[in-house]
Design an enzyme around this catalytic site. Structure first.
Site, PDB file in Angstrom:
ATOM      1  N   ASP A  59     139.769  -8.304  48.386  1.00 21.72           N
ATOM      2  CA  ASP A  59     140.762  -8.862  47.554  1.00 21.72           C
ATOM      3  C   ASP A  59     140.767  -8.792  46.225  1.00 21.72           C
ATOM      4  OD1 ASP A  59     141.194 -10.443  49.347  1.00 21.72           O
ATOM      5  OD2 ASP A  59     141.703 -12.345  49.066  1.00 21.72           O
TER       6      ASP A  59
ATOM      7  N   CYS B  74     143.898  -8.636  54.920  1.00 20.68           N
ATOM      8  CA  CYS B  74     142.387  -8.047  55.507  1.00 20.68           C
ATOM      9  C   CYS B  74     142.492  -7.531  56.553  1.00 20.68           C
ATOM     10  CB  CYS B  74     141.514  -9.824  55.402  1.00 20.68           C
ATOM     11  SG  CYS B  74     141.402 -10.009  53.842  1.00 20.68           S
TER      12      CYS B  74
ATOM     13  N   LYS C 279     131.455  -8.386  55.465  1.00 20.45           N
ATOM     14  CA  LYS C 279     132.676  -9.321  57.224  1.00 20.45           C
ATOM     15  C   LYS C 279     132.883  -7.930  57.450  1.00 20.45           C
ATOM     16  CE  LYS C 279     137.435 -10.103  55.513  1.00 20.45           C
ATOM     17  NZ  LYS C 279     138.609 -10.665  54.889  1.00 20.45           N
TER      18      LYS C 279
ATOM     19  N   HIS D 228     135.617  -9.215  60.486  1.00 22.67           N
ATOM     20  CA  HIS D 228     136.875  -9.434  60.622  1.00 22.67           C
ATOM     21  C   HIS D 228     137.881  -9.043  61.824  1.00 22.67           C
ATOM     22  CE1 HIS D 228     140.293 -12.225  58.313  1.00 22.67           C
ATOM     23  NE2 HIS D 228     140.005 -12.470  59.571  1.00 22.67           N
TER      24      HIS D 228
ATOM     25  N   HIS E 265     136.935 -13.069  47.137  1.00 23.62           N
ATOM     26  CA  HIS E 265     137.905 -13.692  48.693  1.00 23.62           C
ATOM     27  C   HIS E 265     137.288 -15.188  47.998  1.00 23.62           C
ATOM     28  CE1 HIS E 265     139.878 -15.441  51.613  1.00 23.62           C
ATOM     29  NE2 HIS E 265     140.449 -14.669  51.984  1.00 23.62           N
TER      30      HIS E 265
ATOM     31  N   HIS F 235     142.679  -4.407  49.766  1.00 23.08           N
ATOM     32  CA  HIS F 235     144.573  -4.367  49.261  1.00 23.08           C
ATOM     33  C   HIS F 235     144.008  -5.078  47.872  1.00 23.08           C
ATOM     34  CE1 HIS F 235     143.625  -8.601  50.358  1.00 23.08           C
ATOM     35  NE2 HIS F 235     142.739  -8.043  51.323  1.00 23.08           N
TER      36      HIS F 235
ATOM     37  N   LYS G  18     148.496  -9.121  46.828  1.00 17.46           N
ATOM     38  CA  LYS G  18     148.284  -9.397  48.040  1.00 17.46           C
ATOM     39  C   LYS G  18     148.453  -9.780  49.131  1.00 17.46           C
ATOM     40  CE  LYS G  18     144.591 -12.009  51.143  1.00 17.46           C
ATOM     41  NZ  LYS G  18     143.470 -13.140  51.062  1.00 17.46           N
TER      42      LYS G  18
END
Length: 546
Positions: free
Chosen positions: A50, A89, A148, A150, A256, A309, A333
């Site tokens: 982010d 994400c 991370k 995800h 984030h 992003h 975002k």
């Protein structure tokens, strides 16, 4: 035999030697990376979460302190038109890992869901997708992921780990299989189950966990010590694998929300909690780069820094902005078309191979990292599927003047929002918007009160004719062109439409990973240490009363 005869016989040999030397010289000049470094480089990929492109000093910020990332740019190559393939994400990271638009693997919006919602869901990166880690693993690399993920965990049982990093080419994983959310911080308002509270308050225990390889080591995770643990793991991985070659993907949890920041950095920036978190992130990057140097690996390591992003404009609380700054670029975002949602940092360093301080203004994509590191590692990209990324090797080393991308297509979920045409002969960079989000309140520049802007329905405006911008003259996308202001208006739209039709012919249906059936939480898939549903353990998997 006379002197003339001797000279006659020697001349061809001299000419042959001269041509051999010339050929060798040309070969050394054009072979680039291979000639400069015969062995395979270590590969260090660092991705922030982010982060706005305007948050870094090397991209124009003069109020946040990011000396380590700025130094990386000074010692390497900085891209000014580096673009995420998706503005959220999960799909962005799927594209990064595979070099393919996320919809090609089903990792895009379906039934309104735009990212994975639970560790206990069954959606995720399909097993038949090929990541750069898998290819480099086959080339003899040690492959590690810290941070991370995800991209999903399980399919049918709690331990099948079909979507797990270790099933996608990484031989070591330490980090979050999910992502940070407000629910991870007991002091923050709920996020995942805010509307229904269907999880009965267990979001933190079920989603906010740490794993080492296949084992849950901390459930729920203790946020205040997570940054230190991630750093220790990254440094340890470098030290263990310093004899190389290794691939290390450091997927940072910063910046984030909920912006967990250690006391060392709290209150130290000019931009509140978010600024504190950015400066802590820069420190973490600096510590990782220092570990590379201390282990004598700087000149043999291809290092890269980016964000998944753009910054999260809607992230706010009573104290102010909790999301990033996207510089001069419009949007953020969640917005698939506007530059602020997809334009990200792109910094590469390989001392002695890449020219220090070079700046490249060509359009590039996060998807380009896949073929780039595959080439550096001696592998080959798959030939049995569409690969949307293009190797950056010629552009980075200076043997190519222009990006390999003439057209790039920008999606929001499964909906095409925009396309760009890099007209290389003229230097013009055209951007066509087919849909744009409706900001709330009007004129705000974001969709406040909605988390992120929607991709379709009443939340977007469909443009007919499309909006046309010239980013080479209007990078902030504030002055849409018209037939009266741009003589080539109709010709440009027609050329982009032609390219779009060609692009659409490459699309094919795949099982949706974000369908309701895949997104919904399933108790039998929930990673757990201890007794379900009261899963609890501290670091190293010891049972606790957490």
């Amino acid at each position: 035999m006379g002197p003339g005869a001797r000279r006659g016989r020697a001349a061809p040999a001299a000419r042959d030697s001269w041509w051999a030397l010339l050929s060798l010289s040309l070969l050394l000049r054009t072979s680039g990376f291979q000639a400069a470094n015969a062995s395979k480089p270590n590969i260090l990929l660092i991705m922030a979460d982010d982060l706005g492109i305007g948050d870094l000093g090397c991209y124009g910020n003069n109020t946040l302190r990011t000396p380590n990332i700025d130094r990386l740019a000074e010692e390497g190559v900085r891209l000014t038109q580096h673009l995420a393939a998706a503005p959220l994400c999960t799909p962005s990271r799927s594209s990064f890992l595979t070099g393919r638009h996320s919809f090609r693997s089903g990792m895009e919006a379906h039934d309104g869901y735009r990212a994975l919602q639970w560790n206990g869901g069954s959606g995720g990166l399909p097993e038949n997708e090929t990541t750069f880690a898998r290819i480099l693993q086959q080339q003899g690399y040690a492959t590690g992921l810290i941070g991370k993920w995800h991209q999903g965990v399980n399919c049918e049982s709690r331990t099948d780990h079909c979507h797990h990093p270790l099933n996608h080419g990484f031989d070591y994983f330490y980090g979050m299989p999910f992502t940070l959310v407000n629910d991870c911080d007991p002091g923050r308002p709920p996020e995942v189950d805010a509307s229904t509270r269907a999880s009965f308050g267990f979001v933190r225990r079920w989603n906010c966990i740490l794993m080492r390889n296949h084992d849950v080591t901390e459930q729920p995770m203790v946020l205040e010590r997570t940054a230190r643990l991630m750093l220790q793991e990254a440094v340890s991985y470098i030290e263990r694998n310093k004899h190389g070659p290794f691939l290390l993907f450091v997927s940072l949890l910063h910046v984030h929300i909920p912006l967990v920041t250690t006391k060392q950095f709290l209150g130290k920036s000019q931009h509140g909690l978010y600024g504190d978190n950015v400066e802590e992130m820069d420190w973490l990057v600096g510590e990782i780069l220092q570990a590379i140097e201390e282990n004598g690996l700087k000149n043999t390591t291809f290092a890269y820094f980016t964000s998944d992003h753009g910054g999260h404009l809607e992230a706010r609380d009573e104290r102010g902005q909790l999301g990033g700054w996207n510089g001069i670029f419009r949007g953020g975002k969640g917005m698939g078309g506007w530059e602020g949602g997809i334009r990200v940092p792109g910094i590469f360093r390989w001392p002695g191979v890449l020219p220090a301080g070079r700046v490249i203004h060509e359009p590039t994509s996060l998807m380009d990292v896949f073929p780039t590191v595959v080439e550096l590692g001696g592998g080959h990209v798959p030939q049995d599927r569409v690969i949307d990324g293009r190797s950056l090797v010629p552009l980075l080393q200076g043997t190519a003047e222009h990006s390999a991308h003439e057209f790039l297509f920008h999606y929001c979920g499964k909906y095409l929002h925009a396309a760009r045409w890099h007209e290389k002969d003229s230097g013009r960079l055209w951007k066509v918007h087919y849909m744009t989000p409706r900001f709330h309140p009007k004129g705000a520049g974001a969709c406040h009160g909605q988390g992120v802007c929607p991709c379709s329905g009443d939340g977007v405006t469909q443009h007919s004719p499309p909006l046309l911008f010239d980013l080479s003259r209007d990078p902030s996308e504030t002055r849409p062109l018209s037939p009266g202001s741009e003589p080539r208006y109709h010709a440009v739209l027609a050329r982009v439409h032609e390219a779009l039709e060609q692009h659409r012919r490459t699309l094919s249906p795949v099982p949706p990973q974000f369908s309701l059936g895949n997104i919904v939480w399933k108790p039998w898939l929930q990673p757990c240490c201890g007794t379900f549903p009261l899963c609890a353990c501290t670091q190293d998997g010891d049972p606790s009363e957490a």
